[in-house]
Design a protein around this motif. Structure first.
Motif, mmCIF file in Angstrom:
data_model
loop_
_atom_site.group_PDB
_atom_site.id
_atom_site.type_symbol
_atom_site.label_atom_id
_atom_site.label_comp_id
_atom_site.label_asym_id
_atom_site.label_seq_id
_atom_site.Cartn_x
_atom_site.Cartn_y
_atom_site.Cartn_z
ATOM 1 N N SER A 6 0.842 -1.186 0.000
ATOM 2 C CA SER A 6 0.000 0.000 0.000
ATOM 3 C C SER A 6 0.877 1.235 0.000
ATOM 4 C CB SER A 6 -0.943 -0.042 1.188
ATOM 5 O OG SER A 6 -0.476 0.760 2.215
ATOM 6 N N GLY A 7 0.480 2.184 -0.796
ATOM 7 C CA GLY A 7 1.289 3.379 -0.934
ATOM 8 C C GLY A 7 2.378 3.242 -1.965
ATOM 9 N N SER A 8 2.384 2.141 -2.704
ATOM 10 C CA SER A 8 3.447 1.954 -3.676
ATOM 11 C C SER A 8 3.146 2.657 -4.988
ATOM 12 C CB SER A 8 3.669 0.463 -3.920
ATOM 13 O OG SER A 8 2.473 -0.114 -4.381
ATOM 14 N N GLY A 9 1.979 3.228 -5.113
ATOM 15 C CA GLY A 9 1.678 4.001 -6.317
ATOM 16 C C GLY A 9 0.728 3.328 -7.272
ATOM 17 N N LYS A 10 0.071 2.298 -6.835
ATOM 18 C CA LYS A 10 -0.828 1.560 -7.712
ATOM 19 C C LYS A 10 -1.982 2.444 -8.181
ATOM 20 C CE LYS A 10 -1.826 -1.632 -4.662
ATOM 21 N NZ LYS A 10 -1.064 -1.182 -3.480
ATOM 22 N N SER A 11 -2.651 3.045 -7.215
ATOM 23 C CA SER A 11 -3.793 3.889 -7.585
ATOM 24 C C SER A 11 -3.341 5.076 -8.405
ATOM 25 C CB SER A 11 -4.507 4.383 -6.333
ATOM 26 O OG SER A 11 -4.964 3.291 -5.596
ATOM 27 N N THR A 12 -2.185 5.584 -8.068
ATOM 28 C CA THR A 12 -1.646 6.703 -8.832
ATOM 29 C C THR A 12 -1.490 6.308 -10.295
ATOM 30 O OG1 THR A 12 -0.481 7.427 -6.867
ATOM 31 C CG2 THR A 12 0.275 8.316 -8.963
ATOM 32 N N LEU A 13 -0.959 5.127 -10.501
ATOM 33 C CA LEU A 13 -0.807 4.635 -11.870
ATOM 34 C C LEU A 13 -2.159 4.583 -12.567
ATOM 35 C CD1 LEU A 13 1.095 3.352 -13.960
ATOM 36 C CD2 LEU A 13 0.536 1.131 -12.991
ATOM 37 N N PHE A 72 -13.154 2.382 -8.955
ATOM 38 C CA PHE A 72 -12.214 3.016 -8.027
ATOM 39 C C PHE A 72 -12.072 2.235 -6.750
ATOM 40 C CE2 PHE A 72 -13.284 6.854 -10.535
ATOM 41 C CZ PHE A 72 -12.005 7.136 -10.959
ATOM 42 N N GLN A 73 -10.936 2.513 -6.115
ATOM 43 C CA GLN A 73 -10.601 1.753 -4.915
ATOM 44 C C GLN A 73 -11.588 1.979 -3.774
ATOM 45 O OE1 GLN A 73 -6.741 2.740 -3.393
ATOM 46 N NE2 GLN A 73 -6.698 0.949 -2.071
ATOM 47 N N ASP A 74 -11.984 3.220 -3.615
ATOM 48 C CA ASP A 74 -12.797 3.542 -2.445
ATOM 49 C C ASP A 74 -14.268 3.558 -2.820
ATOM 50 O OD1 ASP A 74 -14.075 4.564 -0.306
ATOM 51 O OD2 ASP A 74 -12.822 6.359 -0.108
HETATM 52 N N1 LIG Z 1 -2.930 13.795 -3.347
HETATM 53 C C1 LIG Z 1 -1.792 13.316 -2.804
HETATM 54 N N2 LIG Z 1 -0.943 14.186 -2.236
HETATM 55 C C2 LIG Z 1 0.204 13.751 -1.675
HETATM 56 N N3 LIG Z 1 0.579 12.484 -1.651
HETATM 57 C C3 LIG Z 1 -0.232 11.555 -2.198
HETATM 58 C C4 LIG Z 1 -1.474 11.945 -2.787
HETATM 59 N N4 LIG Z 1 -2.081 10.833 -3.255
HETATM 60 C C5 LIG Z 1 -1.265 9.803 -2.957
HETATM 61 N N5 LIG Z 1 -0.146 10.233 -2.332
HETATM 62 C C6 LIG Z 1 0.972 9.423 -1.881
HETATM 63 O O1 LIG Z 1 1.467 8.718 -2.988
HETATM 64 C C7 LIG Z 1 1.803 7.375 -2.615
HETATM 65 C C8 LIG Z 1 1.099 6.419 -3.549
HETATM 66 O O2 LIG Z 1 -0.278 6.502 -3.356
HETATM 67 P P1 LIG Z 1 -1.305 5.525 -4.048
HETATM 68 O O3 LIG Z 1 -2.656 5.959 -3.634
HETATM 69 O O4 LIG Z 1 -1.029 5.463 -5.492
HETATM 70 O O5 LIG Z 1 -0.943 4.136 -3.350
HETATM 71 P P2 LIG Z 1 -1.571 2.706 -3.583
HETATM 72 O O6 LIG Z 1 -0.516 1.893 -4.122
HETATM 73 O O7 LIG Z 1 -2.824 2.805 -4.322
HETATM 74 O O8 LIG Z 1 -1.850 2.300 -2.077
HETATM 75 P P3 LIG Z 1 -3.066 1.479 -1.481
HETATM 76 O O9 LIG Z 1 -2.866 0.082 -1.780
HETATM 77 O O10 LIG Z 1 -2.947 1.748 -0.024
HETATM 78 O O11 LIG Z 1 -4.286 2.059 -2.061
HETATM 79 C C9 LIG Z 1 1.395 7.216 -1.168
HETATM 80 O O12 LIG Z 1 2.539 7.295 -0.358
HETATM 81 C C10 LIG Z 1 0.509 8.388 -0.881
HETATM 82 O O13 LIG Z 1 0.707 8.822 0.434
#
Ligand SMILES: Nc1ncnc2c1ncn2[C@@H]1O[C@H](COP(=O)(O)OP(=O)(O)OP(=O)(O)O)[C@@H](O)[C@H]1O
Ligand SMILES: Nc1ncnc2c1ncn2[C@@H]1O[C@H](COP(=O)(O)OP(=O)(O)OP(=O)(O)O)[C@@H](O)[C@H]1O
Ligand SMILES: [Mg+2]
Ligand SMILES: [Mg+2]
Lengths: 333, 346, 302, 336, 583
Positions: free
Chosen positions: A48-55, A96-98
């Protein structure tokens, strides 16, 4: 031929802190390509927090990359206009995730399904629209008359998540970004929903970015997998290979940590390293180094490139330095 | 597994109804169970079957249009017993988090966006342990964060700066902050990757064992249940249809629904094979006659359509709600099990 | 593998739309109460205009001066010989119209501008922000007086021009607040979802974001209507209103001018104040009654 | 705070101020009123001051005030003297300077209106928040409507009613003015004087509070309703926080954000909001001055007060903008 | 104190130096509070008067020549004339002068100064001060009365300290009364030569609280109040010219709202105030038995002021340039209704532009029948319609007069504070007569009158007191300006232009008041006035001033008419000298 989706060296940095001073790199140098001819389910895994959702958000065009470019049918998503844009919107969809936040609290849950049907003119009549909604809801195991007409806060988490999936089923996009689509449903339903995702690929040729941390389901449903760690791809390849024989120490840790539904199988054999303050200490090296049981001195110096172990398998770890160094691009393989 | 004689939590005949526009939704329909100190009870069931509602009812946090219709939930603490459902508002408030705590599902929105994480933890400490100094509070909060594998600086961050998983861990940290007797974790790790899941569950277990608290773990992940819990309760349409020790549950599920659940689990050996239970869970608005599961039951009998099934307590401390198992406590199962019994090591 | 629905599962009937509306009203009694008040006021104005010749009776010399309420003049008369019943009938309509016009213009413009600014950002936002801030910084009264005084021919000052002047400055507050709200709302996942659903920006603004701001907008609207009525009072006080028209503001103005309170001509003050109170009470009640619509989570038990 | 952002925001504020001043400069000049002539005419009416050749005199004074020059030259003159901190002469009180008039009135306005604005904000927001709070007793929830209704009565009339009943009939408080005239010749720093001022300020403050508190309550109630039922409020209850803490930190804290913006604006507009009340109570603040200036078409005093207000609003809006991210961390400067 | 702080003499400010700081211009920084002696309430006269928006805007402007000087807000207590005049007593009261005698043909006036008079800084008041005052008026065209004095006076001589001789260009029988006597709002005070000469610009120096003056009070002024304290060292006391009055302090506070003011009077906080609307004064009297008026506690609760109001007409502006239209308007106004609605039934409507004062009565009575015969003051919609038809108007569908597709714009301009009670009534009556009327109380009403834009405006006549000449002079064509060109002097809104009328007025100007030759000329003038309906006379102006007898008695009343009660007039010192502290 141009791929359906292509990510070229995509990075995303967030600005953090009250005054936006802190730059936080959530995703770094990711490359990825998807062919339309070969509909694929790619699992994106990682902690979690590895950037998956960001991608996922980058692919959807809801975030702009700080570096690199996201191409849809050969055109940069951020520059799409007019018909191209319409097409992109229509063809690239998401779960979406949430499942709590995707509902507008003002509307009944019907809204989520109605709007795309109406906007993309998927139905010729209200009756047909209703029909489509009901079919999709039933396909995810929901009773239409029970969920339709309710407000989101009146439904359980799993119910909401399934409505979001139903929406994707209605839309039948070319590309679906499914961010943890089944995290809140029970095992039996989960199987059913994943099955319908797979059928989407098979019957409608839909490619899916399946974002999850549940490797068991990833293993079952995906064709290939991309493992992220702290914003970087650490391992990627055909799912069978990666899950069966993980190469990167992090992937190994991940697979090892799967809680198998089997009382006889212990949960995790590898020790869990402390991660206190890890980010700060990494500097320029491999991000996993602090936790890596086999970390070597030069792991702390430089980020390891992706090494190609097989046509369909790359890994970013100096343990495999001896192997043929791949261009950091699994897609162009 | 050592279960103490008198349970730490004793729930009897709990009923919760939501009064909706379409009619009454009986989300929890006469649930009774005991929970021993130190015990970890898994609570599984199809989504929407009433798991969260049950948890919320124990927290006395059912909001209109919902209502707790009946029941009791007696917790045993060092100061004696208290019925959560009969406490006055103020005592209940004090009981929350310190006696019974709830880690919510969908922790994404559970944190106040305008307060720093640390402040939200301090608030909890302030409410229940006002005698602590500020430094002590901070130390405790940071320890809790550390125990869920969160870096220290999270204390000073705002929720929106955290990933979903991090937020969930923050909620867990808050849930264990005051060493409650009973911890209810509503899908605490559904947003977490397996490594963190493992860490978090180990933490939860550790804390829970240290405290001798009972843990109710709500979730869908049978793997997690297998790895973490002592007993599993299977819920269907607002009712407990089976409560069994975890080994027995996986090796010899009694209720046909449980059996279907176990069967649909993914395995490493048969990739790409999905097995799921046909049909849809009944509407809680209009429950089917007789046994609520009968429309989907592979082993449905005539009696199932007519009569509600009896509550069967077996000799090996299992509970099942099914016509297959007669109404006598000592009656052996009449039906054959779909999975063959195996020797269980635990 | 499809998940087939159990054919035997009983169907659940959703209650009809009207049942739902009725239930809503029962749960939120302030809405019907407010509506009834509003209807009463409108009815008073409309039916009153039909029954009474307000075109003469609401103006001076129609009756003997300062008569307390009596059978012939149920609400009494004022010092200039207006029949206060006729004055109230016409005043409620005129003042209501001014308030509504200006309030509506204010809220519509303010909301639109605020949404556009907040949602699109960029230079659109910059320009709008500049404009609103500039207009907001100037004392409103000064602007209104200046604008009103440029209308040279006072004969041409109608309630429309007054509503116009009052609304010129009624929108900035709303715009700014809406913008701030949109900034935080647009980060919500449901906005992303709507975009994926093919909604245009405009639709997202109006269909997704706007409803979530309803309670605020409702409050804003009530505020804008009040503000507009207040502003019209201000203009009337400065002699920049339609002096001859029996608006509620002018009525109060005349009552004040003739020291009605001190002279203990209570009826001359009571009726216009009562009318204002009813107007605002109805708006406030309606506003309150819309809570649940705006935020279904606040719904109480049946 | 990134310096670049701060500089940008300050630049924007200066731009806004400049635009507003420019607008304020040109708008009155579009109106057909000649303030000098109106001033003389008024003098004639009220005092019988009657020079035979009025028109010539008007010309002379137009020259004195620079009103004879082409508009753009007047504008340049005005701006350059502003930069020198010179607000020019009052037309209605020539040869008094605008700066002097404002310096005299400003403390009164700040004293009365900042206190009442804060009070009103506090009371209104508090009642609004309580009214939307599900656990409040029913009567508290119903409190907003009467407050709104109070706001319906024109402040002027409300003031008259208060004066009539409280000061005239009950003789509890003075009927107007800022201090007991004759007893004090002017402001002084002594306890009896301050006490006297406070006594005089009660009624004006009360009229202001009563006539605006409803708006605050209404606004806050609206926001409170939207915050209600948010998961974090629920979770705060799960945490067993005291109601008080939930109320303040999880509910009010989140709902109050837009109110803060409104407060900044209210602070900026205290001059015009107090105008009628100040006038009615003969309170010697900027409102009275502005009222007099408007009646006398005294451009320069209007500009001067306008300038103060413009600065006040622009600065407070800037401050809110700069502080807002502290209140709502989700909003970041980078996008502001 | 003392005027000894002379401003350094500065060169005249050139007009081009606009907006440059004026050297030596006053600053109004808050001063340290002045420690005044304690004066008990029963020695303090508190009057509520003036101000704008609840505060004074001209406090500290004590120099009578400064722009913005206002004698009404108490400053009349600081300055003294050669003569006062009380219209109710109908007598001249020599003040700084002991006497003033015209020569045979009214071309020369010889004034004897009162011995012992001195300025507040101790400098004696002499004929030089009078000469200086008049000479400066002749020279400085920025001053009030400049035109009148410059036109009339050939030369002023001060042969000795006590003698002033004024020589006129032509017979000026009214100069002493109109210019040198203070009464109501007219006349000039005498200014201190030695102080004024030090000023760099006599219209720009406000004077402030320490302005050297001759009156019996000193002053401290703030925007909230003007305090006038009796001067123990006033020359009048020293010389025995006057006895020390009971009033030791006059406190003047600004009006913010008339109702509040009324309440203050009822509560005994205030002893007298501005005149009130009819119903208000009645309520005041009813609510406090200690309050009286000029007519005691009986209607009409006031006395006639010198300011009768007409509905003025812009005689240059079509259609009002047609006497028929003016007459039609007059005929459409029902004077009885006005009396009933506006004045509680007291008959105040008039057909004269004159106050019905004792000295004027004989003149007015003589012409009254002529006016009535012509129909002045008559109400007849038929006759009104006939006049309009004769002027070429027809009625449209809504019953309004039209000509060439144009309705008559009958917007009445006026001042809200004083005309808001009568204007709506007039409007309604005009509308009934077919004129599309409304009211304009804009802040620029005055400007519009000055510009001549409106056809109709409500205003008074600051004219005759003792003989009919002054009022008639208002309609002389020399004050008539073309529309848009502004107007001439005081109270002159007439744009009437009639050489024949001018001739009559000019002839009257050289005939002294009381001379029987005036009668015939007056008849001729009034025939023209009514025949042409130059303006439409409406009402006598009543001053309904409440006198609170709780602390002060011996107010000027019907029984004791030593003065008119308007303390804001120049005769305020006479009132102060007469008031007696209540027992
Ligand atoms: N709007 C934002 N502003 C600042 N940092 C952010 C923002 N959105 C995400 N992050 C940071 O970017 C990193 C990646 O976030 P992301 O949501 O892509 O993680 P994830 O892989 O989807 O995690 P999870 O499995 O918990 O959903 C996290 O460390 C998060 O804290
Ligand atoms: N506020 C509410 N109003 C009406 N019905 C509700 C409300 N909350 C929950 N329900 C209904 O009650 C039932 C039980 O909901 P609950 O949230 O307890 O399910 P759950 O078992 O936790 O499901 P999940 O695993 O998906 O979270 C569902 O059918 C849901 O629709
Ligand atoms: Mg994520
Ligand atoms: Mg749940």
């Amino acid at each position: 031929m141009t791929p359906l989706l292509e990510l070229r060296n995509v990075s995303k940095a967030y600005m953090r802190g009250v005054f936006g001073r802190e730059r936080f790199v959530a995703l770094q140098g990711v490359d990825l390509a998807l062919d339309e001819a070969r509909p694929t389910i790619i699992a994106i895994a990682g902690e979690s927090g590895s950037g998956k959702s960001t991608l996922g958000l980058l692919v959807l065009g809801l975030l702009q990359p700080t570096e690199g470019v996201v191409l849809y049918r050969g055109k940069a998503v951020s520059t799409l206009r007019g018909a191209d844009y319409q097409r992109f919107r229509r063809e690239v969809q998401a779960v979406f995730q949430d499942p709590f936040a995707v509902f507008n609290p003002f509307y009944k849950v019907d809204h989520l399904l109605q709007v795309p049907i109406e906007k993309f003119k998927l139905a010729r009549s209200r009756h047909e629209a209703r029909r489509m909604m009901e079919d999709a809801l039933q396909a995810v195991g929901l009773r239409p008359e029970e969920v339709l007409g309710r407000y989101p806060h009146q439904l359980s988490g799993g119910q909401r998540q399934r409505i979001a999936v139903a929406r994707a089923l209605v839309l039948k996009p070319r590309l679906l970004v499914a961010d943890e689509p089944v995290s809140m449903v029970d095992a039996s339903l989960r199987a059913a929903i994943l099955e319908s995702l797979r059928r989407m690929r098979d019957e409608h040729g839909i490619s899916i970015l399946y974002i999850t941390h549940d490797l068991t389901t990833a293993y079952h449903v995906a064709d290939s997998i991309l493992v992220l760690y702290a914003g970087r791809v650490v391992e990627a390849g055909e799912v069978e290979r990666v899950i069966r024989a993980p190469k990167h120490p992090y992937t190994q840790l991940l697979i090892d940590s799967i809680p198998w539904p089997d009382v006889t199988q212990p949960w995790g054999s590898k020790p869990l390293a402390k991660r206190e303050g890890e980010r700060a200490s990494v500097g320029s090296g491999c991000r996993f180094a602090p936790r890596c049981p086999s970390a070597m001195p030069h792991c702390w110096q430089r980020v390891p490139p992706l090494y190609r172990l097989a046509p369909e398998h790359v890994v970013a770890c100096y343990l495999y330095e001896s192997e043929q160094a791949a261009q950091a691009d699994i897609a162009r393989a | 597994m050592t279960l103490q004689e008198s349970p730490v939590l004793r729930v009897r005949d709990l009923r919760v109804t939501y009064y909706t526009d379409a009619g009454r939704v009986t989300a929890v329909n006469g649930v009774s169970f005991d929970l021993a100190a130190g015990e970890r009870l898994g609570l599984v069931g199809e989504s929407g079957c009433g798991k969260s509602t049950l948890a919320l009812a124990l927290m006395r946090m059912i909001k209109p249009p919902g209502r707790i219709e009946s029941g009791s939930a007696v917790v045993r603490t060092e100061h004696g017993e208290m019925d959560l459902l009969a406490l006055d508002e103020e005592s209940m408030r004090k009981a929350r988090l310190s006696v019974i705590s709830y880690i919510p599902q969908g922790a994404m929105n559970a944190l106040n966006p305008v307060l720093r994480v640390g402040q939200q933890m301090l608030d909890a400490l302030q409410a229940h342990a006002p005698h602590l100094s500020r430094a002590e509070m901070r130390a405790r909060a940071e320890a809790a964060l550390a125990s869920v594998e969160l870096p220290k600086d999270v204390f000073d961050r705002y929720p929106h700066e955290l990933s979903g998983g991090m937020k969930q861990r923050v909620c867990i940290a808050i849930g264990i902050l005051l060493s409650p007797r009973v911890i209810i974790a509503d899908e605490p790790t559904s947003a977490l990757d397996v490594v963190v899941q493992r860490q978090v569950m180990e933490t939860l277990q550790r804390v829970q064992e240290q405290l001798g608290a009972a843990l109710i773990l709500i979730g869908h992940d049978m793997g997690l249940m297998a790895q973490v819990t002592h007993r599993v309760a299977v819920m269907y349409a607002g009712q407990f249809v089976e409560v069994s020790p975890v080994q027995a549950m996986f090796t010899q599920p009694l209720h046909p629904y449980t059996q279907a659940l176990i069967q649909s689990l993914p395995r490493l050996d048969n990739r790409g094979v999905f097995r799921s239970l046909p049909g849809v869970a009944p509407s809680l608005l209009r429950l089917p006659s007789g046994c609520v599961f009968h429309p989907r039951c592979a082993q449905v009998m005539e009696v199932c359509r007519r009569e509600p099934p009896p509550a069967v307590h077996t000799a090996d401390a299992r509970f099942v709600l099914c016509h297959l198992y007669g109404d006598d406590e000592n009656v052996a199962p009449r039906a054959t099990l779909t999975t063959s019994p195996q020797e269980v090591r635990r | 593998m499809a998940i087939a629905l159990d054919p035997q599962a009983p169907l659940i009937a959703q209650p009809s739309r009207w049942t739902l509306v009725l239930r809503y009203l029962r749960r939120n009694p302030s809405l019907p109460l407010g509506l009834v008040l509003l209807i009463f006021l409108v009815g008073f104005g409309v039916i009153g205009s039909l029954l009474i010749d307000t075109s003469t009776r609401a103006y001076p010399l129609a009756a003997p001066p300062v008569q307390p309420p009596s059978a012939e003049y149920p609400l009494g008369t004022d010092r200039d010989g207006r029949d206060l019943l006729a004055v109230m009938v016409r005043g409620v309509l005129l003042t209501g119209a001014v308030g509504l016009m200006a309030g509506t213009v204010g809220i519509v413009v303010g909301t639109t501008v605020g949404f556009v600014a907040g949602y699109f950002g960029g230079w659109v936002d910059a320009v709008i922000r500049w404009l609103t801030e500039v207009l907001m910084t100037i004392p409103p009264l000064v602007l209104q007086v200046i604008i009103a005084s440029t209308i040279v021919d006072k004969n041409k000052v109608t309630i429309f021009t007054m509503a116009g002047v009052a609304s010129v400055l009624a929108w900035m507050g709303t715009a700014r607040m809406v913008r701030a709200q949109v900034l935080s709302l647009r980060e919500r996942a449901f906005v992303n979802m709507a975009r994926l659903s093919g909604m245009s920006n405009l639709e997202i603004i109006f269909r997704e974001l706007m409803p979530n701001m309803l309670p605020y907008l409702a409050a804003s609207f009530v505020g804008a209507v009040m503000g507009a009525i207040g502003a019209s009072f201000g203009l009337e006080a400065l002699g920049l209103g339609p002096v001859r028209e029996p608006t509620i503001g002018m009525t109060i103005r005349w009552a004040v001018y003739h020291s009605a309170i001190f002279n203990q001509w209570w009826w001359w003050v009571l009726w216009p104040v009562l009318a204002l109170i009813l107007i605002f009470a109805s708006l406030a009640l309606i506003n309150r009654g819309l809570d649940e619509l705006a935020n279904p989570r606040v719904r109480r038990t049946e | 705070m990134p310096l670049a952002y701060l500089l940008r925001r300050v630049a924007f504020m200066i731009f806004v101020v400049w635009s507003a001043i420019t607008l304020l400069f040109f708008l009155p000049r579009l109106s057909p009123i000649n303030p000098v002539r109106e001033r003389f005419a008024e003098l004639q009416r009220s005092t019988g001051w009657a020079p035979r050749d009025l028109e010539r005199l008007v010309k002379v004074y137009e020259v004195k005030f620079g009103l004879n020059k082409p508009l753009h030259e007047q504008y340049v003159d005005y701006m350059s003297s502003l930069l020198r901190g010179d607000l020019g002469y009052s037309i209605m009180r020539y040869p008094r300077t605008v700066g002097d008039l404002i310096a005299q009135a400003l403390p009164w306005t700040i004293g009365l209106l900042s206190v009442t604005t804060l009070l009103t904000f506090g009371i209104g927001t508090g009642i609004g928040a309580l009214a939307a709070w599900p656990r409040s007793p029913q009567w508290v929830k119903g409190l907003v409507t009467p407050l709104v209704v109070l706001a319906a009565i024109p402040p002027y009339l409300l003031g008259l009613l208060l004066i009539y009943f409280i000061a005239f009939r009950a003789k509890l408080l003075p009927m107007g003015g800022a201090y007991t005239l004759g007893r004090f010749t002017g402001p002084e720093l002594s306890f009896p004087f301050l006490l006297d001022v406070a006594r005089h300020a009660i009624l004006p403050a009360l009229s202001l509070i009563l006539s605006t508190v409803g708006f605050w309550a209404l606004g806050m109630r609206g926001m409170g309703v939207t915050v209600q039922g948010e998961d974090y409020v629920t979770f705060a209850e799960h945490k067993g926080l005291s109601l008080r803490r939930i109320f303040y930190a999880y509910y009010v804290r989140n709902a109050i954000l837009p109110q803060v913006t409104a407060l900044a604006l209210a602070f900026g507009s205290i001059v015009s909001s107090g105008i009628l009340v100040e006038y009615l109570y003969g309170f010697p603040g900027l409102g009275s001055l502005l009222n007099a200036a408007i009646l006398a078409n005294d451009f320069f005093v209007i500009y001067g007060i306008g300038l103060i207000t413009i600065l006040a609003v622009a600065v407070s809006m800037m401050v809110v903008d700069l502080l807002y991210p502290l209140l709502d961390p989700r909003i970041r400067y980078t996008r502001a | 104190g003392g005027g000894a702080a002379p401003e350094p003499t500065q060169p005249e400010v050139a007009p081009t130096e606009a907006l440059e700081p004026i050297p030596g211009a006053p600053s109004e920084r808050p001063r340290a509070p002045v420690n005044l002696k304690e004066v008990p309430r029963n020695r303090t006269l508190i009057v509520n008067y003036g101000g704008a928006g609840g505060q004074y805007t001209n406090q500290g402007i004590t120099n009578p020549w400064a722009i913005g000087f206002n004698h009404q807000e108490g400053n009349a207590l600081l300055w003294e004339p050669l003569f006062y005049y009380s219209v109710f007593a109908n007598k001249e009261i020599p003040w700084l002068a002991e006497s003033g005698e015209y020569n045979e043909d009214y071309t020369e006036l010889t004034i004897k100064m009162r011995p012992g008079a001195e300025w507040s800084d101790g400098v004696p008041i002499t004929s030089a001060d009078v000469k200086y005052t008049l000479d400066t008026l002749i020279e400085n065209d920025a001053l009030n009365y400049h035109a009148q004095v410059a036109e009339a006076v050939k030369e002023v001589q001060a042969p000795d300290e006590r003698t002033v001789i004024i020589r006129f260009n032509k017979p000026s029988p009214r100069f002493k009364f109109e210019i040198l006597s203070l009464k109501f709002d007219t006349g000039i005070p005498i200014l201190p030569k030695h102080v004024m000469e030090q000023m760099y610009d006599v219209v720009a120096v406000p004077g402030d609280d320490d302005m050297v003056h001759s009156g019996m009070f000193n002053t401290v002024q703030t925007p909230q109040q003007k305090i006038f304290d009796l001067r123990e060292d006033w020359w009048g006391f020293k010389t025995g010219f006057q006895k020390k009055p009971d009033v030791e302090r006059v406190l003047m506070i600004p009006i913010s709202d008339m109702t509040t003011t009324a309440q203050r009077v009822v509560n005994n906080e205030v002893d007298a105030t501005l005149d009130m609307r009819p119903s208000l004064i009645r309520s005041v009297v009813e609510q406090n038995p200690k309050i009286i008026t000029h007519t005691g506690r009986q209607e009409p609760l006031g006395y006639v002021d010198w300011w009768p109001n007409s509905l003025w007409v812009n005689t240059q502006l079509p259609p009002y340039n047609n006497p028929d239209v003016r007459w039609a308007i007059s005929l459409a106004l029902d004077r009885d209704t006005i009396d009933r609605f506006v004045f509680n039934g007291v008959k105040l409507t008039t057909i004269f532009p004159y106050p019905e004062y004792e000295p004027l009565k004989p003149y007015l009575d003589r012409v009254r029948p002529r006016g009535e015969a012509l129909g002045a003051g008559r109400f007849s919609l038929e006759e009104s319609a006939a006049r309009m038809q004769r002027a070429g108007f027809t009625k449209d569908a809504e019953g309004f007069w039209v000509k060439d597709g144009q309705r008559v714009n009958a917007t009445i301009h006026g001042f809200e504070v004083i005309h808001a009670d009568i204007a709506p009534i007039l409007v309604e009556m005009l509308r009934r007569g077919g004129f599309e009327a409304s009211v304009n109380f804009g802040t620029d009403a005055f400007q519009r009158m000055v510009d001549g834009q409106p056809g109709l405006y409500l205003y008074g006549h600051g004219g005759s007191l003792i003989d009919p000449y002054a009022t008639l002079e208002l309609y002389h064509s020399r004050s008539s300006q073309p529309t848009q060109a502004g107007i001439g002097g005081s109270n002159r809104f007439s744009r009437y232009n009639n050489p024949e009328f001018d001739r009559v007025v000019d002839e009257m100007s050289v005939i002294p008041p009381g001379d029987s030759r005036l009668n015939a000329l007056f008849e001729k003038a009034m025939d023209i006035y009514w025949g042409e309906m130059i303006d439409i006379p409406l009402i006598q102006w009543l001053h309904r001033i409440p006198y609170n007898t709780t602390y002060w008695t011996n107010w000027p009343t019907q029984e004791n008419p030593y003065l008119n009660g308007a303390f804001w007039h120049y005769t305020f010192p006479l009132l102060v000298l007469n008031l007696k502290a209540a027992a």
